[in-house]
Design a protein around this motif. Sequence first.
Motif, PDB file in Angstrom:
ATOM      1  N   LEU A  28      25.330  61.728  -8.122  1.00 56.80           N
ATOM      2  CA  LEU A  28      24.241  61.698  -9.095  1.00 56.80           C
ATOM      3  C   LEU A  28      23.137  60.752  -8.623  1.00 56.80           C
ATOM      4  O   LEU A  28      23.398  59.846  -7.824  1.00 56.80           O
ATOM      5  N   PRO A  29      21.912  60.933  -9.115  1.00 62.55           N
ATOM      6  CA  PRO A  29      20.841  60.012  -8.713  1.00 62.55           C
ATOM      7  C   PRO A  29      21.100  58.613  -9.268  1.00 62.55           C
ATOM      8  O   PRO A  29      21.774  58.463 -10.293  1.00 62.55           O
ATOM      9  N   PHE A  30      20.556  57.603  -8.600  1.00 65.33           N
ATOM     10  CA  PHE A  30      20.648  56.238  -9.107  1.00 65.33           C
ATOM     11  C   PHE A  30      19.792  56.106 -10.359  1.00 65.33           C
ATOM     12  O   PHE A  30      18.829  56.847 -10.547  1.00 65.33           O
ATOM     13  N   THR A  31      20.149  55.167 -11.230  1.00 65.36           N
ATOM     14  CA  THR A  31      19.355  54.867 -12.424  1.00 65.36           C
ATOM     15  C   THR A  31      18.491  53.650 -12.098  1.00 65.36           C
ATOM     16  O   THR A  31      18.983  52.525 -12.039  1.00 65.36           O
ATOM     17  N   ILE A  32      17.212  53.916 -11.825  1.00 63.40           N
ATOM     18  CA  ILE A  32      16.278  52.863 -11.431  1.00 63.40           C
ATOM     19  C   ILE A  32      15.357  52.579 -12.612  1.00 63.40           C
ATOM     20  O   ILE A  32      14.640  53.461 -13.080  1.00 63.40           O
ATOM     21  N   VAL A  33      15.415  51.357 -13.110  1.00 64.60           N
ATOM     22  CA  VAL A  33      14.622  50.934 -14.272  1.00 64.60           C
ATOM     23  C   VAL A  33      13.982  49.590 -13.906  1.00 64.60           C
ATOM     24  O   VAL A  33      14.311  49.019 -12.862  1.00 64.60           O
ATOM     25  N   PRO A  34      13.067  49.067 -14.728  1.00 64.69           N
ATOM     26  CA  PRO A  34      12.495  47.755 -14.393  1.00 64.69           C
ATOM     27  C   PRO A  34      13.569  46.686 -14.137  1.00 64.69           C
ATOM     28  O   PRO A  34      13.398  45.816 -13.287  1.00 64.69           O
ATOM     29  N   GLY A  35      14.689  46.770 -14.844  1.00 66.33           N
ATOM     30  CA  GLY A  35      15.786  45.823 -14.643  1.00 66.33           C
ATOM     31  C   GLY A  35      16.380  45.887 -13.243  1.00 66.33           C
ATOM     32  O   GLY A  35      16.992  44.921 -12.780  1.00 66.33           O
ATOM     33  N   SER A  36      16.198  47.009 -12.549  1.00 66.61           N
ATOM     34  CA  SER A  36      16.685  47.156 -11.169  1.00 66.61           C
ATOM     35  C   SER A  36      15.955  46.204 -10.228  1.00 66.61           C
ATOM     36  O   SER A  36      16.417  45.938  -9.123  1.00 66.61           O
ATOM     37  N   TYR A  37      14.776  45.743 -10.656  1.00 66.74           N
ATOM     38  CA  TYR A  37      13.937  44.870  -9.847  1.00 66.74           C
ATOM     39  C   TYR A  37      13.887  43.452 -10.416  1.00 66.74           C
ATOM     40  O   TYR A  37      12.967  42.703 -10.146  1.00 66.74           O
ATOM     41  N   GLY A  38      14.856  43.099 -11.253  1.00 67.40           N
ATOM     42  CA  GLY A  38      14.930  41.746 -11.795  1.00 67.40           C
ATOM     43  C   GLY A  38      14.114  41.513 -13.049  1.00 67.40           C
ATOM     44  O   GLY A  38      14.032  40.390 -13.530  1.00 67.40           O
ATOM     45  N   ASP A  97      21.149  50.471 -11.815  1.00 70.43           N
ATOM     46  CA  ASP A  97      21.468  50.422 -10.394  1.00 70.43           C
ATOM     47  C   ASP A  97      20.425  49.545  -9.706  1.00 70.43           C
ATOM     48  O   ASP A  97      19.259  49.506 -10.119  1.00 70.43           O
ATOM     49  N   ILE A  98      20.852  48.835  -8.649  1.00 71.30           N
ATOM     50  CA  ILE A  98      19.999  47.811  -8.046  1.00 71.30           C
ATOM     51  C   ILE A  98      19.819  48.072  -6.549  1.00 71.30           C
ATOM     52  O   ILE A  98      20.765  47.904  -5.776  1.00 71.30           O
ATOM     53  N   PRO A  99      18.605  48.487  -6.141  1.00 73.02           N
ATOM     54  CA  PRO A  99      18.350  48.646  -4.705  1.00 73.02           C
ATOM     55  C   PRO A  99      18.113  47.290  -4.053  1.00 73.02           C
ATOM     56  O   PRO A  99      17.482  46.416  -4.659  1.00 73.02           O
ATOM     57  N   ILE A 100      18.644  47.098  -2.854  1.00 74.75           N
ATOM     58  CA  ILE A 100      18.328  45.901  -2.073  1.00 74.75           C
ATOM     59  C   ILE A 100      17.909  46.368  -0.690  1.00 74.75           C
ATOM     60  O   ILE A 100      18.329  47.427  -0.228  1.00 74.75           O
ATOM     61  N   ASP A 101      17.037  45.600  -0.045  1.00 76.48           N
ATOM     62  CA  ASP A 101      16.441  46.034   1.221  1.00 76.48           C
ATOM     63  C   ASP A 101      17.137  45.402   2.424  1.00 76.48           C
ATOM     64  O   ASP A 101      17.319  44.188   2.458  1.00 76.48           O
ATOM     65  N   PRO A 102      17.496  46.250   3.401  1.00 74.31           N
ATOM     66  CA  PRO A 102      18.004  45.688   4.653  1.00 74.31           C
ATOM     67  C   PRO A 102      16.843  45.069   5.415  1.00 74.31           C
ATOM     68  O   PRO A 102      15.684  45.336   5.097  1.00 74.31           O
ATOM     69  N   PRO A 103      17.142  44.233   6.413  1.00 72.62           N
ATOM     70  CA  PRO A 103      16.029  43.638   7.165  1.00 72.62           C
ATOM     71  C   PRO A 103      15.244  44.719   7.894  1.00 72.62           C
ATOM     72  O   PRO A 103      15.819  45.721   8.329  1.00 72.62           O
ATOM     73  N   LEU A 104      13.954  44.510   8.001  1.00 71.17           N
ATOM     74  CA  LEU A 104      13.121  45.456   8.730  1.00 71.17           C
ATOM     75  C   LEU A 104      13.269  45.178  10.214  1.00 71.17           C
ATOM     76  O   LEU A 104      13.245  44.032  10.641  1.00 71.17           O
ATOM     77  N   THR A 105      13.450  46.232  10.985  1.00 72.05           N
ATOM     78  CA  THR A 105      13.511  46.064  12.432  1.00 72.05           C
ATOM     79  C   THR A 105      12.084  45.970  12.932  1.00 72.05           C
ATOM     80  O   THR A 105      11.278  46.849  12.661  1.00 72.05           O
ATOM     81  N   PRO A 106      11.749  44.903  13.644  1.00 65.72           N
ATOM     82  CA  PRO A 106      10.364  44.777  14.097  1.00 65.72           C
ATOM     83  C   PRO A 106      10.023  45.854  15.130  1.00 65.72           C
ATOM     84  O   PRO A 106      10.874  46.255  15.918  1.00 65.72           O
ATOM     85  N   ILE A 107       8.797  46.325  15.080  1.00 64.25           N
ATOM     86  CA  ILE A 107       8.308  47.294  16.063  1.00 64.25           C
ATOM     87  C   ILE A 107       7.630  46.495  17.164  1.00 64.25           C
ATOM     88  O   ILE A 107       6.805  45.623  16.888  1.00 64.25           O
ATOM     89  N   VAL A 108       8.014  46.772  18.402  1.00 63.74           N
ATOM     90  CA  VAL A 108       7.445  46.047  19.540  1.00 63.74           C
ATOM     91  C   VAL A 108       6.586  47.003  20.352  1.00 63.74           C
ATOM     92  O   VAL A 108       7.064  48.046  20.808  1.00 63.74           O
ATOM     93  N   LEU A 109       5.318  46.657  20.506  1.00 65.00           N
ATOM     94  CA  LEU A 109       4.404  47.434  21.350  1.00 65.00           C
ATOM     95  C   LEU A 109       4.163  46.656  22.640  1.00 65.00           C
ATOM     96  O   LEU A 109       3.925  45.452  22.603  1.00 65.00           O
ATOM     97  N   THR A 110       4.232  47.358  23.769  1.00 68.12           N
ATOM     98  CA  THR A 110       3.913  46.715  25.049  1.00 68.12           C
ATOM     99  C   THR A 110       2.829  47.545  25.729  1.00 68.12           C
ATOM    100  O   THR A 110       2.754  48.761  25.536  1.00 68.12           O
ATOM    101  N   ALA A 111       1.982  46.872  26.505  1.00 68.16           N
ATOM    102  CA  ALA A 111       0.928  47.583  27.240  1.00 68.16           C
ATOM    103  C   ALA A 111       0.922  47.058  28.673  1.00 68.16           C
ATOM    104  O   ALA A 111       1.018  45.858  28.903  1.00 68.16           O
ATOM    105  N   GLU A 112       0.845  47.983  29.632  1.00 65.16           N
ATOM    106  CA  GLU A 112       0.737  47.606  31.048  1.00 65.16           C
ATOM    107  C   GLU A 112      -0.454  48.350  31.635  1.00 65.16           C
ATOM    108  O   GLU A 112      -0.664  49.515  31.352  1.00 65.16           O
ATOM    109  N   ALA A 113      -1.214  47.641  32.481  1.00 64.23           N
ATOM    110  CA  ALA A 113      -2.350  48.267  33.166  1.00 64.23           C
ATOM    111  C   ALA A 113      -1.987  48.450  34.636  1.00 64.23           C
ATOM    112  O   ALA A 113      -1.226  47.666  35.193  1.00 64.23           O
ATOM    113  N   SER A 114      -2.546  49.506  35.261  1.00 62.20           N
ATOM    114  CA  SER A 114      -2.248  49.773  36.671  1.00 62.20           C
ATOM    115  C   SER A 114      -2.950  48.777  37.596  1.00 62.20           C
ATOM    116  O   SER A 114      -2.596  48.653  38.758  1.00 62.20           O
ATOM    117  N   ALA A 115      -3.938  48.058  37.055  1.00 64.33           N
ATOM    118  CA  ALA A 115      -4.643  47.063  37.877  1.00 64.33           C
ATOM    119  C   ALA A 115      -4.921  45.836  37.021  1.00 64.33           C
ATOM    120  O   ALA A 115      -5.257  45.962  35.842  1.00 64.33           O
TER     121      ALA A 115
END
Length: 180
Positions: free
Chosen positions: A122-132, A146-164
Amino acid sequence: GNLTPVASAEIDVLVDPFGIVFDSIDARPVAGARITLIDEATGQPATVFGDDGNSAYPSTVITGETVTDSGGNVYTFPPGDYRFPLVRPGRYRLLVQPPAPYVAPSLKPPAELAGLRRPDGLPFTIVPGSYGQAITLSDPAPVRVDIPIDPPLTPIVLTAEASAAEAEPGTLVQYRIGLR
């Protein structure tokens, strides 16, 4: 004549908040979350009773663990589940301390959680109380929060290389951009 009441009884309506603490990304129930039921009127942990309506029950429970009330009744929770069997009607708040590395309250809006399902399908019951936020308990029917909690965000890493490293105007330079 004078009628004297033979017996008087005070009827207390008691309510039952319960629910599941779950991962806001994959809907997995999360054990080890500490949940305290706070009485909004006092700002203190609420007075909670066991199923018999008389035994003292802790105002803080940990999802997925076992609770024993003062009458010796044992309550066993599956991972993620919490329950406060009986409390008096009023305004309450669920204070959630998630296990590391989770954070609460979730930053995901209810619309983003709508596709997630509880273990029973069944779907979760999300109400204002779910957010404290405050929940008003006024009806003897059990109240699911029902209470959602967030896992840590995985950081996105961008790299750039130039040919010269250096180039003159008009020189062709190639770039390689990497995303991790």
